[in-house]
Design a protein around this motif. Structure first.
Motif, PDB file in Angstrom:
ATOM      1  N   SER A 165     -42.762  14.799   5.723  1.00  0.00           N
ATOM      2  CA  SER A 165     -41.425  14.799   5.128  1.00  0.00           C
ATOM      3  C   SER A 165     -41.411  14.252   3.711  1.00  0.00           C
ATOM      4  O   SER A 165     -40.486  14.560   2.943  1.00  0.00           O
ATOM      5  N   ASP A 166     -42.444  13.479   3.324  1.00  0.00           N
ATOM      6  CA  ASP A 166     -42.498  12.966   1.961  1.00  0.00           C
ATOM      7  C   ASP A 166     -42.687  14.083   0.943  1.00  0.00           C
ATOM      8  O   ASP A 166     -42.414  13.905  -0.245  1.00  0.00           O
ATOM      9  N   GLN A 167     -43.147  15.249   1.404  1.00  0.00           N
ATOM     10  CA  GLN A 167     -43.324  16.402   0.516  1.00  0.00           C
ATOM     11  C   GLN A 167     -42.023  17.172   0.301  1.00  0.00           C
ATOM     12  O   GLN A 167     -41.965  18.083  -0.535  1.00  0.00           O
ATOM     13  N   PHE A 168     -40.988  16.818   1.065  1.00  0.00           N
ATOM     14  CA  PHE A 168     -39.709  17.541   0.988  1.00  0.00           C
ATOM     15  C   PHE A 168     -38.558  16.541   0.859  1.00  0.00           C
ATOM     16  O   PHE A 168     -37.742  16.389   1.775  1.00  0.00           O
ATOM     17  N   PRO A 169     -38.479  15.853  -0.285  1.00  0.00           N
ATOM     18  CA  PRO A 169     -37.407  14.857  -0.472  1.00  0.00           C
ATOM     19  C   PRO A 169     -36.010  15.459  -0.440  1.00  0.00           C
ATOM     20  O   PRO A 169     -35.024  14.742  -0.253  1.00  0.00           O
ATOM     21  N   GLN A 170     -35.927  16.787  -0.614  1.00  0.00           N
ATOM     22  CA  GLN A 170     -34.627  17.454  -0.592  1.00  0.00           C
ATOM     23  C   GLN A 170     -34.065  17.600   0.825  1.00  0.00           C
ATOM     24  O   GLN A 170     -32.876  17.890   0.999  1.00  0.00           O
ATOM     25  N   VAL A 171     -34.915  17.424   1.831  1.00  0.00           N
ATOM     26  CA  VAL A 171     -34.459  17.537   3.229  1.00  0.00           C
ATOM     27  C   VAL A 171     -34.005  16.166   3.697  1.00  0.00           C
ATOM     28  O   VAL A 171     -34.813  15.309   4.072  1.00  0.00           O
ATOM     29  N   ILE A 172     -32.701  15.960   3.649  1.00  0.00           N
ATOM     30  CA  ILE A 172     -32.121  14.662   3.991  1.00  0.00           C
ATOM     31  C   ILE A 172     -31.207  14.823   5.201  1.00  0.00           C
ATOM     32  O   ILE A 172     -30.237  15.585   5.174  1.00  0.00           O
ATOM     33  N   VAL A 173     -31.511  14.120   6.280  1.00  0.00           N
ATOM     34  CA  VAL A 173     -30.709  14.182   7.497  1.00  0.00           C
ATOM     35  C   VAL A 173     -29.390  13.458   7.246  1.00  0.00           C
ATOM     36  O   VAL A 173     -29.387  12.291   6.832  1.00  0.00           O
TER      37      VAL A 173
END
Length: 236
Positions: A165-173
């Motif tokens: 998930s550190d590779q996708f900072p735009q994915v925020i729950v």
């Protein structure tokens, strides 16, 4: 002979002048392409929605307003708006009051419990999360094994596996989903034409749409509502 030479020279001069004054065909073609591209961009305005448009003053979920937004997104992606589509759309905000960030809409085309196969389309608005959940055996049907084909837009498909998930900072729950938590953190960034499948039967999984939303075709052995469990206890 002199007349012939003079005539040839004159023709050459006229031909050169004609070519020199002729518009560059490559430039014209490029300009036309730029105009066409600009026109397409003007026609496809950015999809913009607010959470407030999906609720009345008392906080009641307005399903028809949500369907308006979904139809707008489908038209943006040139999805075929067939007769009866709007009426077939099932949708939920999970009773969380945050449909813009946390919700689900779908059309079930077939769910054959006799032969145990199903096909449905999932519609996610830009940045919208489909809540984390699992499928178990129920009502004589096996736990659902499924896969997803991205038809339009982009979806981040998340399930069991190494935490990247550190590779996708735009994915925020969103906080409305279990105080911003999930149990799975392996993200697959799936674009149009990409197919991904559930990593393990009964494993937790969820999705989040990209900035243009997502239209996803889901295939599976069979779907049973009674077999669905969600990670967020408030969503069960």
């Amino acid at each position: 002979m002199k007349k012939l030479i003079l005539l040839t020279a004159a023709c050459t001069t006229i031909l050169f002048a004609s070519c020199k004054n002729k518009p560059d065909e490559t430039t014209v073609t490029t300009a036309q392409k730029e105009v066409t591209t600009a026109s397409v961009q003007e026609e496809k305005n950015e999809l913009k929605f607010t959470n407030e448009q999906f609720y009345d003053a008392d906080g009641n979920f307005l399903e028809e307003k949500a369907k308006d937004a979904l139809i707008e997104m489908l038209e943006y992606h040139d999805y075929p708006i067939f007769d009866g589509l709007r009426e077939k759309i099932w949708l939920t905000d999970y009773n969380k009051g945050n449909y813009l960030e946390l919700g689900l809409a779908s059309v079930m085309f077939v769910n054959n419990e006799t032969d145990q196969y199903m096909l449905m389309d999932i519609f996610l608005l830009p940045g919208q999360m489909l809540g984390e959940h699992m499928h178990y055996a129920a009502k004589g049907n096996p736990a659902k094994m499924e896969g997803w084909l991205i038809r339009h837009g982009k979806s981040y498909i998340v399930g069991v596996g190494e935490d990247n998930s550190d590779q996708f900072p735009q994915v925020i729950v969103p906080n409305s989903h279990w105080d911003g938590k999930t149990t799975t953190h392996h993200i697959i960034e799936a674009f149009e034409g990409d197919f991904a499948k559930l990593a393990e039967v009964e494993s937790a999984h969820w999705q989040m749409a990209g900035p243009d939303g997502a239209v996803i075709t889901e295939v599976g052995n069979v779907h049973t509502n009674e077999g669905v469990r969600r990670s967020d206890p408030a969503m069960n």
